[in-house]
Design a protein around this motif. Structure first.
Motif, mmCIF file in Angstrom:
data_model
loop_
_atom_site.group_PDB
_atom_site.id
_atom_site.type_symbol
_atom_site.label_atom_id
_atom_site.label_comp_id
_atom_site.label_asym_id
_atom_site.label_seq_id
_atom_site.Cartn_x
_atom_site.Cartn_y
_atom_site.Cartn_z
ATOM 1 N N THR A 167 0.980 -0.930 -0.058
ATOM 2 C CA THR A 167 -0.561 -0.116 -0.170
ATOM 3 C C THR A 167 1.121 1.360 0.113
ATOM 4 O O THR A 167 1.639 1.251 0.808
ATOM 5 N N GLU A 168 0.537 2.171 -0.906
ATOM 6 C CA GLU A 168 1.087 3.520 -0.969
ATOM 7 C C GLU A 168 0.027 4.730 -0.059
ATOM 8 O O GLU A 168 -0.711 4.514 -1.211
ATOM 9 N N ASN A 169 0.255 5.549 -0.189
ATOM 10 C CA ASN A 169 -0.365 6.610 0.098
ATOM 11 C C ASN A 169 -1.836 6.326 0.314
ATOM 12 O O ASN A 169 -3.015 6.672 0.101
ATOM 13 N N GLY A 170 -2.120 5.201 1.780
ATOM 14 C CA GLY A 170 -3.278 4.391 1.872
ATOM 15 C C GLY A 170 -4.050 4.892 3.250
ATOM 16 O O GLY A 170 -2.993 5.486 4.140
ATOM 17 N N THR A 171 -5.092 3.937 3.538
ATOM 18 C CA THR A 171 -4.944 3.605 5.490
ATOM 19 C C THR A 171 -5.164 2.591 5.429
ATOM 20 O O THR A 171 -5.574 1.507 4.213
ATOM 21 N N ILE A 172 -4.422 1.775 6.518
ATOM 22 C CA ILE A 172 -4.748 0.766 7.677
ATOM 23 C C ILE A 172 -5.484 0.715 8.268
ATOM 24 O O ILE A 172 -5.195 1.514 9.444
ATOM 25 N N ARG A 173 -6.721 -0.275 8.236
ATOM 26 C CA ARG A 173 -7.597 -0.333 9.378
ATOM 27 C C ARG A 173 -7.506 -1.826 10.077
ATOM 28 O O ARG A 173 -7.867 -2.758 9.233
ATOM 29 N N THR A 190 -6.205 -0.672 1.388
ATOM 30 C CA THR A 190 -6.448 0.323 0.289
ATOM 31 C C THR A 190 -5.149 0.198 -0.487
ATOM 32 O O THR A 190 -5.262 0.944 -1.056
ATOM 33 N N GLY A 191 -4.743 -0.743 -0.489
ATOM 34 C CA GLY A 191 -3.406 -0.728 -1.861
ATOM 35 C C GLY A 191 -3.551 -1.769 -2.876
ATOM 36 O O GLY A 191 -4.910 -1.803 -3.300
ATOM 37 N N ILE A 192 -2.992 -2.687 -3.789
ATOM 38 C CA ILE A 192 -2.745 -2.518 -4.582
ATOM 39 C C ILE A 192 -3.348 -3.706 -5.006
ATOM 40 O O ILE A 192 -4.432 -4.580 -5.904
ATOM 41 N N GLY A 193 -4.125 -4.140 -3.709
ATOM 42 C CA GLY A 193 -5.085 -5.700 -3.775
ATOM 43 C C GLY A 193 -4.246 -7.040 -4.832
ATOM 44 O O GLY A 193 -3.187 -6.611 -5.107
ATOM 45 N N ILE A 194 -5.275 -8.175 -4.485
ATOM 46 C CA ILE A 194 -4.480 -9.211 -5.489
ATOM 47 C C ILE A 194 -5.533 -9.574 -6.280
ATOM 48 O O ILE A 194 -6.967 -10.065 -6.617
#
Ligand code: ADP
Length: 261
Positions: A167-173, A190-194
């Motif tokens: 994730t970059e410039n994102g949020t981790i909850r 809110t990263g690149i996903g899979i």
């Protein structure tokens, strides 16, 4: 005089036994194949950094690298490769021990919230580097979990580490909740996903969606395999949901009532 019924029963149980034997044999073969694959993977994974280091060392040895700047770059690469090798060996040992049942839990009454706070504290700097914000949310009346705190930390370190890595410039909850039966921790980024066709494979040893990226970030591809084993050792389950370009959620569920061995 033996009745046809009895003979029929006998034949049935022989058939049943033969089927069972075949099943056992098939399982043994599948396991053997899995082990062979693992060994082949291990030698490949170890050889790659070794080959790279050998190349850089030979270039240095032969005096092909003249200026200090290039030399430093070569040393940097070799240093990173040795770190990678160390991580590989650590992860492989963990996984092998887990599969052999050689890792015994040392459970206590654990406040999962405290473990999460610690893991977040340890990784805050890395999250900031990538401009990620971490939010933690849990009620203050969470019941204690009967679990091994060292292993819980390992599980969440891995999951949060991945969330930050991808994730970059994102949020981790991170949220923790509980119903009467279990404690549920979810980590959403809110990263690149899979990609959906890769989702079932992420638990496999050495699987990485993107090899280059994983390696650059210090990944071994063993993290999730270890996490899954550790969660299951606690009697828990782990699930993943993901969408490319949107983000990923890992949800870990631990049962609250466990026999206190
Ligand atoms: P690695 O050491 O490569 O992180 P893991 O077993 O931890 O190995 O994860 C396997 C792969 O699953 C990763 O290489 C990555 O492709 C994917 N992955 C895991 N977590 C995430 C995440 N939060 N977001 C996107 N991809 C992820």
């Amino acid at each position: 005089e033996q009745s046809a019924d009895e003979i029929g029963e006998l034949a049935k149980s022989f058939n049943h036994m033969a089927e069972k034997l075949e099943q056992v044999e098939n399982e043994r073969q599948a396991q053997e194949q899995k082990r062979d694959e693992f060994l082949a993977n291990i030698s490949h994974e170890l050889r790659t950094p070794l080959t790279s280091m050998q190349g850089f060392l030979e270039a240095l040895q032969d005096g092909l690298v003249k200026d200090e700047e290039s030399k430093r770059r070569y040393y940097d690469v070799m240093y990173r490769e040795t770190m990678h090798l160390n991580r590989l060996v650590d992860d492989m040992m963990d996984l092998i021990k887990l599969e052999k049942g050689d890792i015994k839990l040392e459970p206590y009454h654990v406040q999962v919230g405290e473990i999460i706070e610690k893991v977040v504290f340890l990784q805050e700097a890395k999250a900031e580097e990538r401009h990620n914000e971490i939010h933690v949310d849990y009620p203050d009346d969470l019941p204690a979990l009967w679990a091994d705190p060292v292993r819980l930390e390992q599980i969440f370190n891995n999951l949060l580490g991945n969330a930050i890595k991808f994730t970059e410039n994102g949020t981790i909850r991170i949220t923790i909740r509980s119903n009467h039966q279990s404690i549920i921790v979810s980590i959403t980024d809110t990263g690149i996903g899979i990609p959906s066709h890769d989702l079932p494979k992420i638990w496999d040893r050495f699987f990485k969606v993107n090899r280059m990226r994983s390696k650059k970030e210090g990944g071994t591809g063993l993290g999730l395999a270890i996490v899954k084993e550790l969660v299951e050792l606690h009697g828990g389950t782990i699930e993943v949901q993901s969408e490319v370009g949107k983000g990923t959620t890992f949800t870990v569920t631990f049962p609250l009532r466990r026999a206190k061995a």
